[in-house]
Design a protein around this motif. Structure first.
Motif, PDB file in Angstrom:
ATOM      1  N   GLU A 152       0.825  -1.206   0.000  1.00  0.00           N
ATOM      2  CA  GLU A 152       0.000   0.000   0.000  1.00  0.00           C
ATOM      3  C   GLU A 152       0.864   1.263   0.000  1.00  0.00           C
ATOM      4  OE1 GLU A 152      -2.538  -0.529   3.350  1.00  0.00           O
ATOM      5  OE2 GLU A 152      -0.946  -0.287   4.836  1.00  0.00           O
ATOM      6  N   GLN A 153       2.098   1.147   0.519  1.00  0.00           N
ATOM      7  CA  GLN A 153       3.020   2.281   0.461  1.00  0.00           C
ATOM      8  C   GLN A 153       3.534   2.494  -0.966  1.00  0.00           C
ATOM      9  OE1 GLN A 153       3.896   4.309   3.123  1.00  0.00           O
ATOM     10  NE2 GLN A 153       2.346   3.201   4.292  1.00  0.00           N
ATOM     11  N   ALA A 154       3.651   1.396  -1.716  1.00  0.00           N
ATOM     12  CA  ALA A 154       4.113   1.432  -3.114  1.00  0.00           C
ATOM     13  C   ALA A 154       5.391   2.257  -3.254  1.00  0.00           C
ATOM     14  CB  ALA A 154       2.998   1.940  -4.027  1.00  0.00           C
ATOM     15  N   SER A 155       5.433   3.173  -4.214  1.00  0.00           N
ATOM     16  CA  SER A 155       6.648   3.952  -4.458  1.00  0.00           C
ATOM     17  C   SER A 155       6.879   5.041  -3.416  1.00  0.00           C
ATOM     18  CB  SER A 155       6.594   4.592  -5.855  1.00  0.00           C
ATOM     19  OG  SER A 155       5.462   5.435  -5.970  1.00  0.00           O
ATOM     20  N   SER A 156       5.889   5.267  -2.534  1.00  0.00           N
ATOM     21  CA  SER A 156       6.035   6.272  -1.479  1.00  0.00           C
ATOM     22  C   SER A 156       6.603   5.694  -0.195  1.00  0.00           C
ATOM     23  CB  SER A 156       4.670   6.923  -1.187  1.00  0.00           C
ATOM     24  OG  SER A 156       4.170   7.592  -2.323  1.00  0.00           O
ATOM     25  N   ILE A 157       7.021   4.439  -0.237  1.00  0.00           N
ATOM     26  CA  ILE A 157       7.529   3.769   0.960  1.00  0.00           C
ATOM     27  C   ILE A 157       8.766   4.506   1.489  1.00  0.00           C
ATOM     28  CG2 ILE A 157       9.051   2.171  -0.282  1.00  0.00           C
ATOM     29  CD1 ILE A 157       8.032  -0.021   1.704  1.00  0.00           C
ATOM     30  N   TYR A 158       8.916   4.529   2.801  1.00  0.00           N
ATOM     31  CA  TYR A 158      10.085   5.179   3.405  1.00  0.00           C
ATOM     32  C   TYR A 158      11.362   4.573   2.824  1.00  0.00           C
ATOM     33  CZ  TYR A 158       6.438   6.186   6.878  1.00  0.00           C
ATOM     34  OH  TYR A 158       5.281   6.553   7.493  1.00  0.00           O
ATOM     35  N   HIS A 159      12.311   5.435   2.496  1.00  0.00           N
ATOM     36  CA  HIS A 159      13.534   4.943   1.863  1.00  0.00           C
ATOM     37  C   HIS A 159      14.355   4.070   2.810  1.00  0.00           C
ATOM     38  CE1 HIS A 159      16.307   7.725   3.948  1.00  0.00           C
ATOM     39  NE2 HIS A 159      15.322   8.599   3.876  1.00  0.00           N
ATOM     40  N   GLU A 160      14.084   4.153   4.121  1.00  0.00           N
ATOM     41  CA  GLU A 160      14.797   3.309   5.080  1.00  0.00           C
ATOM     42  C   GLU A 160      14.380   1.837   4.998  1.00  0.00           C
ATOM     43  OE1 GLU A 160      14.677   7.458   6.876  1.00  0.00           O
ATOM     44  OE2 GLU A 160      13.258   6.142   5.863  1.00  0.00           O
ATOM     45  N   ILE A 161      13.188   1.559   4.486  1.00  0.00           N
ATOM     46  CA  ILE A 161      12.716   0.167   4.396  1.00  0.00           C
ATOM     47  C   ILE A 161      13.329  -0.472   3.160  1.00  0.00           C
ATOM     48  CG2 ILE A 161      10.722  -1.355   4.228  1.00  0.00           C
ATOM     49  CD1 ILE A 161       9.053   0.783   5.587  1.00  0.00           C
ATOM     50  N   LYS A 162      14.164  -1.470   3.387  1.00  0.00           N
ATOM     51  CA  LYS A 162      14.941  -2.057   2.296  1.00  0.00           C
ATOM     52  C   LYS A 162      14.418  -3.405   1.812  1.00  0.00           C
ATOM     53  CE  LYS A 162      17.822   1.404   2.644  1.00  0.00           C
ATOM     54  NZ  LYS A 162      17.761   2.523   1.667  1.00  0.00           N
ATOM     55  N   SER A 163      13.680  -4.143   2.674  1.00  0.00           N
ATOM     56  CA  SER A 163      13.168  -5.445   2.241  1.00  0.00           C
ATOM     57  C   SER A 163      12.014  -5.876   3.123  1.00  0.00           C
ATOM     58  CB  SER A 163      14.271  -6.515   2.258  1.00  0.00           C
ATOM     59  OG  SER A 163      14.649  -6.833   3.590  1.00  0.00           O
ATOM     60  N   ALA A 164      11.238  -6.835   2.618  1.00  0.00           N
ATOM     61  CA  ALA A 164      10.106  -7.390   3.367  1.00  0.00           C
ATOM     62  C   ALA A 164      10.042  -8.892   3.114  1.00  0.00           C
ATOM     63  CB  ALA A 164       8.800  -6.734   2.939  1.00  0.00           C
ATOM     64  N   ILE A 165       9.697  -9.647   4.163  1.00  0.00           N
ATOM     65  CA  ILE A 165       9.660 -11.110   4.081  1.00  0.00           C
ATOM     66  C   ILE A 165       8.404 -11.621   4.769  1.00  0.00           C
ATOM     67  CG2 ILE A 165      10.840 -13.266   4.704  1.00  0.00           C
ATOM     68  CD1 ILE A 165      13.456 -11.630   4.856  1.00  0.00           C
ATOM     69  N   GLY A 166       7.733 -12.568   4.139  1.00  0.00           N
ATOM     70  CA  GLY A 166       6.575 -13.207   4.765  1.00  0.00           C
ATOM     71  C   GLY A 166       6.669 -14.715   4.667  1.00  0.00           C
ATOM     72  N   PHE A 167       6.461 -15.385   5.796  1.00  0.00           N
ATOM     73  CA  PHE A 167       6.433 -16.838   5.819  1.00  0.00           C
ATOM     74  C   PHE A 167       5.001 -17.317   6.122  1.00  0.00           C
ATOM     75  CE2 PHE A 167      10.923 -16.047   6.889  1.00  0.00           C
ATOM     76  CZ  PHE A 167      11.544 -16.916   5.998  1.00  0.00           C
ATOM     77  N   SER A 168       4.551 -18.315   5.366  1.00  0.00           N
ATOM     78  CA  SER A 168       3.244 -18.949   5.598  1.00  0.00           C
ATOM     79  C   SER A 168       2.131 -17.916   5.593  1.00  0.00           C
ATOM     80  CB  SER A 168       3.261 -19.715   6.924  1.00  0.00           C
ATOM     81  OG  SER A 168       4.329 -20.632   6.986  1.00  0.00           O
ATOM     82  N   VAL A 169       2.049 -17.148   4.519  1.00  0.00           N
ATOM     83  CA  VAL A 169       1.176 -15.970   4.480  1.00  0.00           C
ATOM     84  C   VAL A 169      -0.181 -16.273   3.836  1.00  0.00           C
ATOM     85  CG1 VAL A 169       1.007 -13.557   3.833  1.00  0.00           C
ATOM     86  CG2 VAL A 169       3.265 -14.592   4.187  1.00  0.00           C
ATOM     87  N   PRO A 170      -1.280 -16.044   4.564  1.00  0.00           N
ATOM     88  CA  PRO A 170      -2.622 -16.183   3.971  1.00  0.00           C
ATOM     89  C   PRO A 170      -2.970 -14.907   3.211  1.00  0.00           C
ATOM     90  CG  PRO A 170      -2.831 -15.596   6.277  1.00  0.00           C
ATOM     91  CD  PRO A 170      -1.350 -15.724   5.999  1.00  0.00           C
ATOM     92  N   VAL A 171      -2.401 -14.750   2.032  1.00  0.00           N
ATOM     93  CA  VAL A 171      -2.564 -13.503   1.295  1.00  0.00           C
ATOM     94  C   VAL A 171      -4.011 -13.257   0.887  1.00  0.00           C
ATOM     95  CG1 VAL A 171      -0.181 -13.488   0.462  1.00  0.00           C
ATOM     96  CG2 VAL A 171      -1.959 -14.598  -0.904  1.00  0.00           C
ATOM     97  N   ASP A 172      -4.820 -14.304   0.803  1.00  0.00           N
ATOM     98  CA  ASP A 172      -6.267 -14.190   0.567  1.00  0.00           C
ATOM     99  C   ASP A 172      -6.953 -14.613   1.864  1.00  0.00           C
ATOM    100  OD1 ASP A 172      -9.004 -14.813  -0.085  1.00  0.00           O
ATOM    101  OD2 ASP A 172      -8.432 -14.847  -2.202  1.00  0.00           O
TER     102      ASP A 172
END
Length: 323
Positions: A152-172
């Motif tokens: 939801e942050q898309a291209s406006s994400i804080y420049h300090e956030i460098k990566s994101a990881i999800g394990f076993s994610v119920p994306v739906d």
């Protein structure tokens, strides 16, 4: 879809195979080597609070770890993930959602699968302290919050956030709720439901009008609980509206930083809808991996250092993002 070449896929423990065994054993019997956190309580913009566990290595880099449904910062999978980063000189925050820490929160809400606003509060806290490189890791529900947040942050994400990881994610979330409510998963669902009802009863003591208890004994599945409590309490029309607006699958295509999603093929909680191959194929920022084994938030390993495969995978991904 991006791939890190030659990464070793997860190999299950030979005598501990099976979707339920791989899910249950780590939660019941794993005892990570003790690491003692520093406690911090921070205020939220709406006048509530969040409770954080800090593990400090005096690093310029920070990992923020988000737990699963009815979990907390003391769970074995949270401590195991924190330990591998601390051992490698990276600071860690393991945070508790509202109502999941040692103290019940003050506002007439709890937490939910799309509550990315609270993750944002934790991220801003890290930025304010001075961290220049922040990495987000989430398990299950926490993975959904993490991926939704960066999407939801898309291209406006804080420049300090460098990566994101999800394990076993119920994306739906809707499909995931249906799957966990099936007969083969009934014991898991009832355990979650029992704990959620206890929280509703505690919140009733604070806000009887917001958390009415009439009919709570007739709620016998998670969808019904979300229909009566989670949805309306947090501003959604009902459970379906809550699932539609909170599912990270609607935000994955907008992710603009390196993101890793690991959903085991034998995860007993995840239906086909939670394996977003098509979306991942369209977004080069997403690395989507589906090991044959691993269960739900499992990925256990037996080795001298005590690290699980998921922890080593997360560390390697973060190291790649730091290059």
């Amino acid at each position: 879809m991006a791939f890190i070449p030659n990464y070793a896929p997860y190999q299950p423990v030979p005598f501990l195979r099976g979707e339920h065994i791989e899910t249950i054993i780590p939660g019941l019997f794993r005892k990570p080597k003790d690491i003692t956190p520093e406690y911090e309580r921070i205020e939220t913009p709406d006048g509530d609070f969040l409770e954080l566990d800090w593990y400090r290595a005096k690093s310029p880099n920070l990992v923020i770890i988000s737990h699963g449904l009815e979990g907390d910062s003391s769970r074995a999978y949270m401590k195991g993930m924190a330990k591998i980063f601390i051992d490698n000189g990276i600071d860690v925050i393991s945070w508790n959602y509202r109502g999941c820490g040692p103290e019940l929160n003050k506002k007439p809400i709890l937490y939910h699968s799309g509550a990315s606003y609270d993750l944002d509060t934790v991220v801003k806290h890290g930025i304010k302290i001075g961290y220049k490189s922040i990495h987000l890791i989430g398990f299950s529900l926490g993975g959904n919050i993490t991926l939704k947040y960066v999407g939801e942050q898309a291209s406006s994400i804080y420049h300090e956030i460098k990566s994101a990881i999800g394990f076993s994610v119920p994306v739906d979330l809707a499909a995931g709720c249906i799957k966990i409510s099936k007969p083969g998963n009934r014991l898991y669902a009832l355990r979650f439901l029992r704990n959620l009802k206890k929280k509703a009863q505690l919140k009733h003591q604070q806000f009887p009008d917001k958390f009415p208890l009439n009919g709570i004994d007739k709620i016998n599945d998670l969808w019904a609980f979300d229909d009566v409590y989670t949805g309306p309490v947090h501003g959604f029309k009902n459970a379906q509206d809550y699932y539609n607006k909170s599912s990270s699958i609607s935000f994955l295509e907008n992710i603009t930083i390196p993101a890793l999603i690991v959903n085991a093929k034998n995860d007993p909680f995840l239906p086909d809808e939670c394996y977003p191959y098509e979306i991942a194929n369209k977004n080069d920022n997403i690395t989507f991996e589906t090991p044959k084994h691993g269960g739900h938030v499992g990925f256990m390993s037996f080795n001298n250092n005590g690290y699980y495969w998921s922890e080593k995978r997360a560390l390697d991904f973060v190291k790649e993002a730091l290059k």
